[in-house]
Design a protein around this motif. Structure first.
Motif, PDB file in Angstrom:
ATOM      1  N   LEU A 290       0.558  -2.745  -4.145  1.00 55.13           N
ATOM      2  CA  LEU A 290       1.810  -2.255  -4.316  1.00 55.13           C
ATOM      3  C   LEU A 290       2.810  -3.298  -3.754  1.00 55.13           C
ATOM      4  O   LEU A 290       3.601  -3.649  -4.896  1.00 55.13           O
ATOM      5  N   ILE A 291       2.870  -3.798  -2.785  1.00 53.66           N
ATOM      6  CA  ILE A 291       3.753  -4.835  -2.300  1.00 53.66           C
ATOM      7  C   ILE A 291       3.703  -5.774  -3.396  1.00 53.66           C
ATOM      8  O   ILE A 291       4.556  -6.476  -3.792  1.00 53.66           O
ATOM      9  N   ASN A 292       2.639  -6.458  -3.796  1.00 54.77           N
ATOM     10  CA  ASN A 292       2.512  -7.609  -4.665  1.00 54.77           C
ATOM     11  C   ASN A 292       2.756  -7.472  -5.949  1.00 54.77           C
ATOM     12  O   ASN A 292       3.288  -8.190  -6.496  1.00 54.77           O
ATOM     13  N   ASP A 293       2.633  -6.022  -6.438  1.00 54.46           N
ATOM     14  CA  ASP A 293       3.039  -5.764  -7.824  1.00 54.46           C
ATOM     15  C   ASP A 293       4.804  -5.697  -7.843  1.00 54.46           C
ATOM     16  O   ASP A 293       5.023  -6.195  -8.852  1.00 54.46           O
TER      17      ASP A 293
ATOM     18  N   TYR B 228      -9.740  -0.247   2.549  1.00 52.17           N
ATOM     19  CA  TYR B 228      -9.129   0.548   1.198  1.00 52.17           C
ATOM     20  C   TYR B 228      -7.629   0.685   1.293  1.00 52.17           C
ATOM     21  O   TYR B 228      -6.705   0.509   0.574  1.00 52.17           O
ATOM     22  N   GLY B 229      -7.185   1.128   2.675  1.00 51.33           N
ATOM     23  CA  GLY B 229      -5.755   1.333   3.028  1.00 51.33           C
ATOM     24  C   GLY B 229      -5.090   0.120   2.899  1.00 51.33           C
ATOM     25  O   GLY B 229      -4.012  -0.098   2.226  1.00 51.33           O
ATOM     26  N   ASN B 230      -5.555  -1.025   3.432  1.00 52.43           N
ATOM     27  CA  ASN B 230      -4.963  -2.497   3.341  1.00 52.43           C
ATOM     28  C   ASN B 230      -4.711  -2.826   1.934  1.00 52.43           C
ATOM     29  O   ASN B 230      -3.939  -3.161   1.547  1.00 52.43           O
ATOM     30  N   TYR B 231      -5.980  -2.434   0.960  1.00 51.07           N
ATOM     31  CA  TYR B 231      -5.838  -2.851  -0.353  1.00 51.07           C
ATOM     32  C   TYR B 231      -4.695  -1.899  -1.269  1.00 51.07           C
ATOM     33  O   TYR B 231      -3.789  -2.575  -1.783  1.00 51.07           O
ATOM     34  N   ALA B 232      -4.451  -0.865  -0.703  1.00 48.74           N
ATOM     35  CA  ALA B 232      -3.629   0.007  -1.353  1.00 48.74           C
ATOM     36  C   ALA B 232      -1.948  -0.513  -1.072  1.00 48.74           C
ATOM     37  O   ALA B 232      -1.193  -0.453  -1.730  1.00 48.74           O
TER      38      ALA B 232
ATOM     39  N   ALA C  72       9.640  11.509 -15.380  1.00 48.82           N
ATOM     40  CA  ALA C  72       9.042  11.388 -14.021  1.00 48.82           C
ATOM     41  C   ALA C  72       7.599  10.897 -14.222  1.00 48.82           C
ATOM     42  O   ALA C  72       7.339  11.048 -15.447  1.00 48.82           O
ATOM     43  N   VAL C  73       7.288  10.195 -13.278  1.00 49.50           N
ATOM     44  CA  VAL C  73       5.931   9.479 -13.445  1.00 49.50           C
ATOM     45  C   VAL C  73       5.289  10.022 -12.078  1.00 49.50           C
ATOM     46  O   VAL C  73       5.507   9.775 -11.284  1.00 49.50           O
ATOM     47  N   LYS C  74       4.013  10.903 -12.384  1.00 53.29           N
ATOM     48  CA  LYS C  74       3.213  11.205 -11.323  1.00 53.29           C
ATOM     49  C   LYS C  74       2.142  10.493 -10.774  1.00 53.29           C
ATOM     50  O   LYS C  74       1.314   9.884 -11.820  1.00 53.29           O
ATOM     51  N   VAL C  75       2.389  10.118  -9.669  1.00 51.34           N
ATOM     52  CA  VAL C  75       1.267   9.334  -8.753  1.00 51.34           C
ATOM     53  C   VAL C  75       0.163  10.182  -8.390  1.00 51.34           C
ATOM     54  O   VAL C  75       0.528  10.750  -7.355  1.00 51.34           O
ATOM     55  N   ALA C  76      -1.274   9.998  -8.944  1.00 55.48           N
ATOM     56  CA  ALA C  76      -2.266  10.661  -8.114  1.00 55.48           C
ATOM     57  C   ALA C  76      -2.919  10.148  -6.830  1.00 55.48           C
ATOM     58  O   ALA C  76      -2.487   8.848  -6.908  1.00 55.48           O
ATOM     59  N   PRO C  77      -3.562  10.709  -6.146  1.00 57.51           N
ATOM     60  CA  PRO C  77      -4.281   9.782  -5.186  1.00 57.51           C
ATOM     61  C   PRO C  77      -5.237   8.661  -5.703  1.00 57.51           C
ATOM     62  O   PRO C  77      -5.755   8.984  -6.625  1.00 57.51           O
ATOM     63  N   GLY C  78      -5.192   7.628  -4.895  1.00 61.26           N
ATOM     64  CA  GLY C  78      -5.762   6.533  -5.281  1.00 61.26           C
ATOM     65  C   GLY C  78      -5.046   5.717  -6.205  1.00 61.26           C
ATOM     66  O   GLY C  78      -5.632   4.754  -7.119  1.00 61.26           O
ATOM     67  N   ALA C  79      -3.970   5.968  -6.680  1.00 65.12           N
ATOM     68  CA  ALA C  79      -3.195   5.346  -7.789  1.00 65.12           C
ATOM     69  C   ALA C  79      -1.823   4.721  -7.307  1.00 65.12           C
ATOM     70  O   ALA C  79      -1.531   5.158  -5.941  1.00 65.12           O
TER      71      ALA C  79
ATOM     72  N   HIS D  54      -0.265   6.042  -3.052  1.00 65.85           N
ATOM     73  CA  HIS D  54      -0.855   7.256  -2.698  1.00 65.85           C
ATOM     74  C   HIS D  54      -2.113   6.842  -2.308  1.00 65.85           C
ATOM     75  O   HIS D  54      -3.216   6.806  -2.899  1.00 65.85           O
ATOM     76  N   PHE D  55      -2.243   6.980  -0.806  1.00 64.79           N
ATOM     77  CA  PHE D  55      -3.476   6.746  -0.237  1.00 64.79           C
ATOM     78  C   PHE D  55      -4.274   7.398   0.698  1.00 64.79           C
ATOM     79  O   PHE D  55      -3.399   7.970   1.477  1.00 64.79           O
TER      80      PHE D  55
END
Length: 210
Positions: free
Chosen positions: A102-105, A94-98, A32-39, A74-75
């Motif tokens: 993700l999509i680009n990666d 910022y939401g647009n960036y998040a 399991a990989v935990k994703v925190a807010p802003g990540a 997670h934004f």
């Protein structure tokens, strides 16, 4: 930032630059990989699942259905005093960036845009505020995907309870648990701290990173 040959992650500017928490979950028999807010985190490792806990925040689960490459962000968009959630809003950027990161990666790791499957979770109105942050988060992500001509295959949005999401990028399977009052209160407290950080952040270029 690359953690190994099959995963990508990023952290917000206030965090220390370290790999996200990864641990063995004996119940699901996956790492399991935990994703925190802003990540966000992207992987093609079939042995990994991605976990995150949401209140008013949004998590997008995005994967290439053939390649088995997928990830989660997670934004949280901060409250707008003016009610303007348009293009000049730093929080909107910022939401647009998040979403774009993700999509680009996913694409960078070998995914194809025409094979992307998108699932959305979160956006509960858990923070006491007249601005209904969760609802505005939902409006943002739905508008963003509509403009990008990207369909949503599944979603569980809104309400007043937080959610715990477990996502399996290789299959696209999602397990979701609605939080009880105690866990909900913990998420609310964490998001209040996050909201305070957002409101105090300075804009760097055209993107606000908290």
């Amino acid at each position: 930032m690359t953690t190994n040959n099959n995963s990508l992650y990023s952290l917000d500017g206030a965090s220390t630059q370290q790999a996200p928490r990864r641990y063995w979950d004996p119940n699901f028999k996956h790492f399991a990989v935990k994703v925190a807010p802003g990540a966000h985190y992207v992987t093609n490792n079939k042995e990994e699942m991605i976990v995150t806990t949401l209140g008013s925040c949004i998590a997008a689960c995005v994967r290439d259905t053939e390649a088995g490459i997928g990830g989660v962000n997670h934004f949280m968009l901060p409250e707008s005093d003016s009610g303007n959630w348009g293009g000049v809003s730093a929080s909107m950027r910022y939401g647009n960036y998040a979403m774009e990161v993700l999509i680009n990666d996913v694409l960078r790791m070998g995914g194809a845009r025409n094979r992307l499957e998108i699932k959305l979770f979160g956006g509960a109105n858990v923070i006491s505020s007249s601005s209904l942050i969760g609802s505005k988060n939902i409006d943002f992500v739905e508008t963003y995907l509509r403009i990008e001509h990207m369909a949503v295959s599944a979603q569980h949005l809104g309400g007043e309870q937080g959610r715990r999401i477990v996502y399996f990028p290789s299959s696209g399977k999602v397990k979701m648990k609605l939080l009880d009052k105690h866990d909900n209160d913990v998420v609310v407290a964490e998001e209040q701290v996050l909201k305070s950080k957002i409101e105090k952040s300075e804009i760097e270029g055209s993107i606000e990173i908290f």
